[in-house]
Design an enzyme around this catalytic site. Sequence first.
Site, short mmCIF file in Angstrom:
data_model
loop_
_atom_site.label_atom_id
_atom_site.label_comp_id
_atom_site.label_asym_id
_atom_site.label_seq_id
_atom_site.Cartn_x
_atom_site.Cartn_y
_atom_site.Cartn_z
N MET A 91 0.81 -1.22 0.00
CA MET A 91 0.00 0.00 0.00
C MET A 91 0.84 1.28 0.00
SD MET A 91 -2.89 -1.33 -0.29
CE MET A 91 -4.13 -0.08 0.04
N HIS A 110 -5.02 -5.57 -8.93
CA HIS A 110 -5.91 -4.46 -8.58
C HIS A 110 -7.35 -4.99 -8.54
CE1 HIS A 110 -7.23 -0.36 -8.14
NE2 HIS A 110 -8.14 -0.58 -9.04
N THR A 142 3.48 0.24 -14.47
CA THR A 142 4.16 1.35 -15.16
C THR A 142 3.96 2.60 -14.31
OG1 THR A 142 2.19 1.93 -16.42
CG2 THR A 142 3.70 0.36 -17.45
C1 GRF Z 1 -6.13 -7.25 -2.45
O1 GRF Z 1 -7.49 -6.99 -2.35
C2 GRF Z 1 -5.58 -6.64 -3.70
O2 GRF Z 1 -6.51 -6.51 -4.71
C3 GRF Z 1 -5.12 -5.29 -3.25
O3 GRF Z 1 -4.69 -5.48 -1.93
C4 GRF Z 1 -5.35 -6.59 -1.35
C5 GRF Z 1 -4.33 -7.50 -0.75
O4 GRF Z 1 -4.88 -8.51 0.03
N1 GRF Z 1 -4.12 -4.79 -4.16
P1 GRF Z 1 -3.95 -9.61 0.69
O5 GRF Z 1 -2.96 -8.88 1.60
O6 GRF Z 1 -3.25 -10.36 -0.41
O7 GRF Z 1 -4.86 -10.49 1.48
#
Ligand code: GRF
Length: 214
Positions: A91, A110, A142
């Site tokens: 994140m 995503h 990207t």
């Molecule tokens: C997922 O929902 C993904 O789409 C987003 O972050 C979340 C990660 O979940 N990019 P996890 O940590 O793999 O359970």
Amino acid sequence: MPKRIVVLISGSGSNLQAIIDATQSGRIDGEVVAVLSNKAGVFGLERAANANIPTEVLDHKAFDSRESFDAAMMELIDSYNPDLVVLAGFMRILTPEFVRHYEGKMLNIHPSLLPKYKGLNTHQRALDAGDQEHGCTVHFVTEELDGGPSLVQGRVSIELDDTSDSLQQKVHVREHQIYPLAVEWICAERVSWSPEGLLFDGQPAPAEGIQFQP
Ligand code: GRF
């Protein structure tokens, strides 16, 4: 040679787990050689440790800029000599330098059918728009946020009684199917990358990604 995979996480790591499982079963011709988190104490780190995978924590709050944090991450990641870098719920916004450094070998997942709903709150946005379908996309990273070439998409249908939470759960099921699949294809060298689009088994892949059939 099995491919070397470094996975970046910030949380629960359920996608990481799906990828670990697929390397351990031999389905992915590759090995997760390190898991890096920008947060200490998250469950994904425990998952990695349980699989005897080295873990690294690099706390972004200990750095005075995004650039210095990303430079430190690059150094750490490169010390594992990866063929593929997998963002699995990581994140943090990445600097252009970081993204360029891993161009063509960094994937993200995503929770939307890209190019729809880049950014956050994707499940609620799909509901608010009255969509009948939603899903997730594995794409190359990207400099454009959630904008790189799509490799594979998994779809779910939206029912009348769906909420943001129920949709999130349904989409997670698809995530755990398509992320290992994308990594499997790349490790098997079935995918060639160019900024204009992807080739899959030598043929141009559809712009929205290959559609996963459950
Ligand atoms: C997922 O929902 C993904 O789409 C987003 O972050 C979340 C990660 O979940 N990019 P996890 O940590 O793999 O359970």
